[in-house]
Write an enzyme that holds these catalytic residues in place. Structure first.
Site, mmCIF file in Angstrom:
data_model
loop_
_atom_site.group_PDB
_atom_site.id
_atom_site.type_symbol
_atom_site.label_atom_id
_atom_site.label_comp_id
_atom_site.label_asym_id
_atom_site.label_seq_id
_atom_site.Cartn_x
_atom_site.Cartn_y
_atom_site.Cartn_z
ATOM 1 N N PHE A 206 0.861 -1.186 0.000
ATOM 2 C CA PHE A 206 0.000 0.000 0.000
ATOM 3 C C PHE A 206 0.893 1.230 0.000
ATOM 4 O O PHE A 206 1.631 1.479 0.947
ATOM 5 C CB PHE A 206 -0.948 0.050 1.207
ATOM 6 C CG PHE A 206 -1.874 1.229 1.120
ATOM 7 C CD1 PHE A 206 -3.057 1.156 0.402
ATOM 8 C CD2 PHE A 206 -1.533 2.450 1.698
ATOM 9 C CE1 PHE A 206 -3.893 2.265 0.270
ATOM 10 C CE2 PHE A 206 -2.360 3.564 1.563
ATOM 11 C CZ PHE A 206 -3.543 3.463 0.854
ATOM 12 N N ASP B 154 9.275 3.004 2.074
ATOM 13 C CA ASP B 154 8.086 3.799 2.377
ATOM 14 C C ASP B 154 7.833 3.676 3.879
ATOM 15 O O ASP B 154 7.366 2.649 4.362
ATOM 16 C CB ASP B 154 6.887 3.298 1.564
ATOM 17 C CG ASP B 154 5.634 4.128 1.813
ATOM 18 O OD1 ASP B 154 5.616 4.893 2.797
ATOM 19 O OD2 ASP B 154 4.673 4.003 1.030
ATOM 20 N N LYS C 8 2.024 10.923 7.544
ATOM 21 C CA LYS C 8 1.193 10.572 8.706
ATOM 22 C C LYS C 8 1.651 11.259 10.004
ATOM 23 O O LYS C 8 1.363 12.425 10.186
ATOM 24 C CB LYS C 8 1.090 9.049 8.826
ATOM 25 C CG LYS C 8 0.291 8.473 7.634
ATOM 26 C CD LYS C 8 -0.220 7.071 7.824
ATOM 27 C CE LYS C 8 -1.252 6.760 6.741
ATOM 28 N NZ LYS C 8 -0.892 5.724 5.807
HETATM 29 C C1 LIG Z 1 -1.058 5.817 4.333
HETATM 30 C C2 LIG Z 1 0.073 5.380 3.497
HETATM 31 C C3 LIG Z 1 0.385 6.044 2.286
HETATM 32 C C4 LIG Z 1 -0.465 7.135 1.706
HETATM 33 O O1 LIG Z 1 -0.606 8.244 2.529
HETATM 34 P P1 LIG Z 1 -1.807 9.276 2.262
HETATM 35 O O2 LIG Z 1 -1.506 10.416 3.189
HETATM 36 O O3 LIG Z 1 -3.081 8.569 2.599
HETATM 37 O O4 LIG Z 1 -1.752 9.646 0.826
HETATM 38 C C5 LIG Z 1 1.509 5.621 1.596
HETATM 39 N N1 LIG Z 1 2.266 4.612 2.050
HETATM 40 C C6 LIG Z 1 1.992 3.947 3.197
HETATM 41 C C7 LIG Z 1 2.887 2.846 3.643
HETATM 42 C C8 LIG Z 1 0.866 4.293 3.944
HETATM 43 O O5 LIG Z 1 0.553 3.613 5.054
#
Ligand SMILES: *Cc1c(COP(=O)(O)O)cnc(C)c1O
Length: 403
Positions: A145, A230, A259
């Site tokens: 994700f 990520d 986040k």
């Molecule tokens: C939440 C998330 C994203 C995307 O972040 P948004 O602020 O919702 O666009 C990307 N990578 C990971 C691993 C995430 O958990």
């Protein structure tokens, strides 16, 4: 029905009538939050077991971050990067110093940070590695994700995220998560980067096999490809470290963060790398109207200071280990597997347990809000400021419902 229930029902109907149905929320109507607690419109109090997907690691409305935001709000909130602002340099310095990279490029949402990483990797591949124009490849993993843009969902393996949104951006190869042989077979002269979550969050708190990240590091070194982690969900304390891939004792060439970078007060994200990579960006090659705005900078600076001063990485490590041990000791028959890193707990339920949703609904009744991911996984991801006693209370509720 009580007056409060009627009002909550009215608000749900409004939402269903006027909002796109792109989520399937629990029917709890919240109107207040503080620390690890949430309140619904009837005044019922819940413990937050999701922490907005780790955006509120610092707890809701952390006073230090709120104060920094209010102070900045009354002075200046947006200049655009066409001009300079006094909050931008200090934030970039703080991020780079704390996380150990030469430079950062500030964006807003997590998906934008990942898009930035993709652009950086491609341009680096052409300009530095000498990949023939238009042929750069990025290796990614199933169950990933990385956000919701068309490019990013193009390399998702979740059918619900992809269906009907093509045609997709080419240049990505999806390999099995944890499978180093597959990476060894795929990586080569056209590989600009390997993009990986050090732990898959939305995938269900999936921890890769021992040696996987170390193996990726060696393969990337051998084939001169960038290792990009990520860390949007895994980083900033959640997995017990500033960056979760440090668990494996390696250093990625670049990382994305988001986040908890704002403690949940505002969307702030960033892409970090050393000069060799970041220098592929020149004026006009990338940007965002809101990226690096003074309000975001003030919020992020305070949010990072809270993680630092309240030692949230250590706290996450200690409490997470304890929670996992104590839950494991219960030997509950509905649990197929328990996974965790720091205070990031995935509870894989047996297929015959009837799905995770009914357990999250039962926990809602008892005053603990958490969210299932996929059909059979419950995750417990509280704000990292949770106290020992509060954690014990949450454990009791979870054991109770799963017994
Ligand atoms: C939440 C998330 C994203 C995307 O972040 P948004 O602020 O919702 O666009 C990307 N990578 C990971 C691993 C995430 O958990």
């Amino acid at each position: 029905m009580s007056e409060h229930q009627n009002e909550a029902q009215r608000l749900i109907e409004l939402e269903d009538r006027y909002s796109a149905h792109n989520y399937h929320p629990l029917d709890v109507m919240l109107d207040r939050a503080e620390g690890i607690w949430l309140w619904d419109t009837a005044g019922k109090k819940y413990m937050d077991g999701l922490a907005a997907y780790s955006a509120v690691n610092q707890g809701h409305n952390h006073p230090r971050i709120v104060e920094a935001m209010q102070d900045q709000l009354s002075r200046m909130s947006l200049t655009s990067r066409a001009f300079r602002n006094d909050r931008f340099g200090p934030l970039c310095e703080k991020i780079c110093t704390l996380l150990g990279y030469d430079k950062v490029l500030m964006m807003n949402s997590g998906a934008e940070a990942v898009e930035t990483a993709i652009k950086a990797a491609r341009r680096w591949g052409y300009d530095r590695k000498g990949i023939p124009d238009g042929e750069a490849e990025i290796l990614v993993f199933d169950g990933n994700f990385h956000g919701r843009t068309t490019t990013i969902v193009g390399f998702s393996t979740d059918e619900g995220s992809r269906r009907g949104f093509g045609p997709f951006t080419p240049g990505f190869r999806i390999l099995p998560y944890g499978d180093l042989d597959a990476v060894a077979a795929a990586i080569g002269a056209k590989t600009a980067a390997v993009l990986v979550e050090p732990i898959q969050g939305e995938g269900g708190v999936i921890i890769p096999p021992e040696g996987f990240l170390e193996g990726l590091r060696s393969l990337c070194d051998e084939h001169r490809a960038l290792l990009i982690c990520d860390e949007i969900q895994a980083g900033l304390g959640r997995a017990g470290h500033w960056l979760a891939h440090h668990r494996a004792g390696i250093r990625a060439d670049a990382v994305t963060i988001g986040k908890a970078l704002s403690g949940g007060l505002y969307p702030v994200s960033g892409f970090l790398a050393d000069d060799d990579v970041m220098s592929v960006f020149d004026a006009g090659s990338h940007g965002s109207t809101f990226g690096g705005n003074p309000l975001a900078c003030a919020v992020a600076e305070a949010a990072l200071a809270v993680i630092e001063h309240e030692k949230l990485c250590e706290r996450s490590q200690r409490l997470g280990t304890r929670f996992l041990e104590e839950l494991r000791q219960q030997d509950l028959p509905v649990i197929e597997e328990l996974r965790g890193a720091g205070l990031w707990i995935g509870i894989q339920l047996r297929e015959d347990a009837g799905g995770a949703r009914r357990f999250s609904e039962a926990l809602q009744d008892k005053g603990l809000l958490l969210k299932e991911t996929h059909v059979h996984t419950l995750r417990f991801v509280p704000p990292l400021v949770i106290s020992d006693a509060e954690l014990e209370h949450a454990l009791g509720l979870i054991v109770d419902v799963l017994s």
